[in-house]
Design a protein around this motif. Structure first.
Motif, PDB file in Angstrom:
ATOM      1  N   ASN A 425      15.567 102.910   1.682  1.00 45.73           N
ATOM      2  CA  ASN A 425      14.490 103.837   2.046  1.00 45.73           C
ATOM      3  C   ASN A 425      14.894 104.773   3.169  1.00 45.73           C
ATOM      4  O   ASN A 425      14.620 105.969   3.123  1.00 45.73           O
ATOM      5  N   VAL A 426      15.532 104.239   4.205  1.00 44.67           N
ATOM      6  CA  VAL A 426      15.871 105.132   5.322  1.00 44.67           C
ATOM      7  C   VAL A 426      16.905 106.178   4.891  1.00 44.67           C
ATOM      8  O   VAL A 426      16.775 107.367   5.208  1.00 44.67           O
ATOM      9  N   PHE A 427      17.893 105.749   4.117  1.00 49.43           N
ATOM     10  CA  PHE A 427      18.898 106.730   3.662  1.00 49.43           C
ATOM     11  C   PHE A 427      18.243 107.763   2.731  1.00 49.43           C
ATOM     12  O   PHE A 427      18.544 108.952   2.789  1.00 49.43           O
ATOM     13  N   ALA A 428      17.334 107.273   1.889  1.00 51.42           N
ATOM     14  CA  ALA A 428      16.679 108.169   0.930  1.00 51.42           C
ATOM     15  C   ALA A 428      15.814 109.199   1.635  1.00 51.42           C
ATOM     16  O   ALA A 428      15.771 110.377   1.235  1.00 51.42           O
ATOM     17  N   GLN A 429      15.115 108.790   2.672  1.00 49.23           N
ATOM     18  CA  GLN A 429      14.240 109.734   3.371  1.00 49.23           C
ATOM     19  C   GLN A 429      15.048 110.873   3.994  1.00 49.23           C
ATOM     20  O   GLN A 429      14.676 112.042   3.890  1.00 49.23           O
ATOM     21  N   ALA A 430      16.139 110.508   4.663  1.00 51.01           N
ATOM     22  CA  ALA A 430      16.956 111.547   5.305  1.00 51.01           C
ATOM     23  C   ALA A 430      17.527 112.489   4.250  1.00 51.01           C
ATOM     24  O   ALA A 430      17.584 113.714   4.442  1.00 51.01           O
ATOM     25  N   GLU A 431      17.928 111.916   3.115  1.00 54.16           N
ATOM     26  CA  GLU A 431      18.486 112.729   2.026  1.00 54.16           C
ATOM     27  C   GLU A 431      17.419 113.672   1.447  1.00 54.16           C
ATOM     28  O   GLU A 431      17.655 114.873   1.269  1.00 54.16           O
ATOM     29  N   ALA A 432      16.240 113.109   1.201  1.00 54.26           N
ATOM     30  CA  ALA A 432      15.169 113.928   0.611  1.00 54.26           C
ATOM     31  C   ALA A 432      14.764 115.053   1.566  1.00 54.26           C
ATOM     32  O   ALA A 432      14.542 116.195   1.148  1.00 54.26           O
ATOM     33  N   LEU A 433      14.670 114.741   2.847  1.00 49.91           N
ATOM     34  CA  LEU A 433      14.276 115.770   3.815  1.00 49.91           C
ATOM     35  C   LEU A 433      15.298 116.905   3.840  1.00 49.91           C
ATOM     36  O   LEU A 433      14.934 118.080   3.893  1.00 49.91           O
ATOM     37  N   ALA A 434      16.558 116.554   3.812  1.00 48.38           N
ATOM     38  CA  ALA A 434      17.606 117.570   3.936  1.00 48.38           C
ATOM     39  C   ALA A 434      17.732 118.414   2.671  1.00 48.38           C
ATOM     40  O   ALA A 434      17.842 119.638   2.741  1.00 48.38           O
ATOM     41  N   PHE A 435      17.729 117.749   1.523  1.00 49.15           N
ATOM     42  CA  PHE A 435      18.111 118.461   0.300  1.00 49.15           C
ATOM     43  C   PHE A 435      16.934 118.836  -0.587  1.00 49.15           C
ATOM     44  O   PHE A 435      17.031 119.750  -1.395  1.00 49.15           O
ATOM     45  N   GLY A 436      15.842 118.087  -0.436  1.00 48.39           N
ATOM     46  CA  GLY A 436      14.642 118.416  -1.188  1.00 48.39           C
ATOM     47  C   GLY A 436      14.836 118.346  -2.685  1.00 48.39           C
ATOM     48  O   GLY A 436      15.733 117.656  -3.190  1.00 48.39           O
ATOM     49  N   GLU A 458      11.100 121.793  -0.459  1.00 52.74           N
ATOM     50  CA  GLU A 458      12.047 122.847  -0.061  1.00 52.74           C
ATOM     51  C   GLU A 458      13.256 122.277   0.688  1.00 52.74           C
ATOM     52  O   GLU A 458      14.301 122.897   0.741  1.00 52.74           O
ATOM     53  N   GLY A 459      13.131 121.085   1.281  1.00 56.00           N
ATOM     54  CA  GLY A 459      14.261 120.493   2.014  1.00 56.00           C
ATOM     55  C   GLY A 459      14.543 121.274   3.286  1.00 56.00           C
ATOM     56  O   GLY A 459      13.653 121.925   3.843  1.00 56.00           O
ATOM     57  N   ASN A 460      15.792 121.165   3.764  1.00 51.20           N
ATOM     58  CA  ASN A 460      16.218 121.843   4.996  1.00 51.20           C
ATOM     59  C   ASN A 460      15.456 121.301   6.214  1.00 51.20           C
ATOM     60  O   ASN A 460      15.246 122.012   7.173  1.00 51.20           O
ATOM     61  N   ARG A 461      15.022 120.058   6.102  1.00 49.70           N
ATOM     62  CA  ARG A 461      14.262 119.429   7.195  1.00 49.70           C
ATOM     63  C   ARG A 461      15.228 118.484   7.910  1.00 49.70           C
ATOM     64  O   ARG A 461      15.753 117.542   7.317  1.00 49.70           O
ATOM     65  N   PRO A 462      15.476 118.749   9.169  1.00 52.22           N
ATOM     66  CA  PRO A 462      16.581 118.088   9.858  1.00 52.22           C
ATOM     67  C   PRO A 462      16.286 116.663  10.318  1.00 52.22           C
ATOM     68  O   PRO A 462      15.138 116.320  10.619  1.00 52.22           O
TER      69      PRO A 462
END
Ligand code: F6P
Length: 545
Positions: A425-436, A458-462
């Motif tokens: 879950n933690v890896f997935a959240q960071a991935e989803a935020l960044a790449f959308g 849209e992603g691009n969320r750091p």
């Protein structure tokens, strides 16, 4: 008072960052990752037991260089040295700032006002150890001869948040036969619930207050004294059931606590930086001296890293600079702290005081209004709970929120798939935020046209992902020191004093004026604004006064 620097926005390094921001603001993390297959490994640091992946930030190598240039221009290197060597960098209070001395080894030397403070630090640690061992070993008896089993820490702000956070974080290492409670709020419900099932004859109160004048703490301590004496019926019982942690021996003794049962610290330990001082007495009783020392050693390791590493390789400096990048250039207002570790459930609350009481300032040290944003709002909850609550806004809302993900490779509880799922879950959240997820991807999946805007990310969320081995006492020490130094990094660049807290004073003064107006039998003459007057009258009426 002056810090000898030109206003921040006049620094050429600041202006260079403004120009750089204009070039970079439209760039997507998808493009940054596509341009460099090794970005995920390159933009990561490892030091003091923390793997710090900052590759999912909207930065390039140039951004990092420019941010580090700003830190240099702001004199951060010298300011770090000033802090570690006991210069009086808390300018508005004329005090040194030496929480780092609390975790320095016995052979270190840190001189304040002509005296090496390290022997004092270690003398208090030894006194704490002796006391903690007595309580842990069942040798500290209450007034009736019963063994002390319950420890109630009474304190607020830094005299509560550090102890309760550390107790929760390190519960796995705690002596389970002992019961720990933490009372902070002046709301009587806090005290009443904390002692509801406790036997006064088996209960020890630690009254933790740097000043020993804080209204909430003194009110709770007096209520505790009444509660204990009602049952134990002898003033002499106070010596067995109350100890104090404070810098104010006169007030401790006026309260009735023998100063032999007082654990001291110093004005150069800020309240929100005090969990490694005697304020950590409850922590030491819970986890024992050996683990407490390991926690100190972890913090010291981070101190050394911060003091010595080049800014480009310096985790606390980079963390502070990245926060500043979003705060001052992207206009982001908040940072979410998201520990994927249930034991860190109070860590975001602890960080709120450390970050916001420190850097929530609107004037610089020389009294000018800052014409730029200072501290972000810090908030958060442990994952995965937050995912089913506020993450929607982080993923698809209109605000830019940088996230700090904190995770541990090992768990204290190997239960089936739990830990793998937590980490997934933690890896997935960071991935989803960044790449959308793009409209094209949705289209190829056959999503109906009208639903595509709703399902697009849209992603691009750091975000930063901090990966540690295991939540040990040392790891907690490292994490706390990391955030402390990140706050320092920002405060120095913003040219503010992170170590005063004048902003809490006015409310205290007004509450002191209003309390007798609520309590008086005679109708008081109210001279507040019309709203406050009406509220006071309503309260008095409902209380039958
Ligand atoms: O909120 C103001 C404050 O002074 C904090 O900085 C501090 O941690 C808290 O009150 C408690 O103060 P004391 O330890 O003196 O009771």
């Amino acid at each position: 008072m002056t810090n000898g620097l030109p206003p921040l926005k006049e620094l050429k390094e600041w202006k260079a960052l403004e120009a750089h921001y204009e070039k970079l603001r439209g760039t997507h993390l998808r493009d940054l990752f596509a341009a460099d297959a090794k970005r995920g490994e390159k933009l990561a640091l490892e030091a003091a037991g923390i793997y710090f992946d900052y590759s999912k930030h909207r930065v390039t190598a140039e951004t990092i260089n420019r941010l580090c240039d700003l830190a240099e221009a702001a004199g951060l290197r010298e300011k770090i040295e000033d802090m570690f060597t006991g210069e009086k960098i808390n300018l508005t209070e004329g005090r040194a700032v030496l929480h780092t001395a609390l975790r320095a080894p016995k052979n270190a030397t840190v001189v304040v006002d002509g005296e090496n403070v390290i022997p004092h630090v270690h003398a208090v640690l030894e006194k704490m150890e002796e006391f903690a061992e007595k309580v842990r070993g069942g040798h500290w008896k209450g007034h009736t001869g019963k063994t002390i089993k319950n420890i109630v820490n009474i304190g607020i702000g830094g005299s509560d948040l550090g102890p309760v956070m550390a107790y929760e974080a390190l519960k796995h290492y705690s002596q389970r036969g002992l019961v720990f409670r933490f009372v902070s709020n002046v709301d009587g419900a806090d005290f009443a619930e904390a002692v509801l099932d406790l036997d006064p004859a088996e209960t020890l109160f630690i009254v933790a207050s740097k000043t020993f004048t804080t209204q909430e703490t003194m009110t709770n301590a007096e209520t505790a004294r009444d509660w204990a004496l009602r049952a134990l019926k002898d003033k002499a019982a106070i010596a067995k059931h109350f100890v104090a942690v404070s810098t104010n021996a006169a007030k401790v003794s006026a309260f009735g606590i023998d100063t032999d049962n007082m654990f001291g610290f110093w004005d150069w330990v800020g309240g929100r930086y005090s969990m490694f001082s005697a304020i950590g007495l409850s922590t030491m009783i819970a986890i024992g001296p050996k683990y407490f020392r390991e926690m100190l050693a972890g913090a010291h390791e981070m101190d050394e890293h911060y003091r010595n590493a080049a800014f480009e390789e310096n985790i606390p400096a980079l963390m502070g600079l990245l926060g500043l990048w979003y705060n001052n250039f992207f206009g982001a207002q908040t940072i979410a702290v998201l520990p994927y570790e249930q034991y860190l459930k109070r860590f975001p609350a602890y960080l709120q005081q450390m970050t916001m009481e420190s850097n929530g300032k609107r004037v610089t040290v020389d009294g000018r209004a800052a014409d730029y944003q200072t501290s972000q709002v810090y908030w958060g909850e442990p994952g995965t709970n937050g995912q089913h609550s506020f993450y929607q806004l982080i993923h698809q809302g209109t605000k830019l929120i940088a996230c700090d993900f904190i995770a541990f490779s090992k768990t204290h509880h190997k239960l089936g798939r739990h830990h793998d799922l937590l980490m997934a879950n933690v890896f997935a959240q960071a991935e989803a935020l960044a790449f959308g997820k793009t409209a094209e991807e949705l289209k190829t999946e056959g999503v109906k046209d009208w639903l595509i805007p709703h399902k697009t990310f849209e992603g691009n969320r750091p975000s930063t992902t901090m990966l540690l081995d295991e939540l040990t006492p040392a790891a907690l020490g490292r994490l706390v020191a990391l955030y402390e130094h990140s706050v320092f990094t920002q405060g120095m660049i913003w040219q503010i004093d992170p170590f005063d807290q004048w902003g809490v004073e006015l409310g205290k003064v007004l509450a002191g004026r209003i309390a007798p107006e609520l309590e008086s039998a005679a109708e008081p003459e109210l001279k507040h604004d019309s709203s406050t007057n009406a509220l006071i009258r309503r309260y008095r009426a409902s209380a039958g006064r």
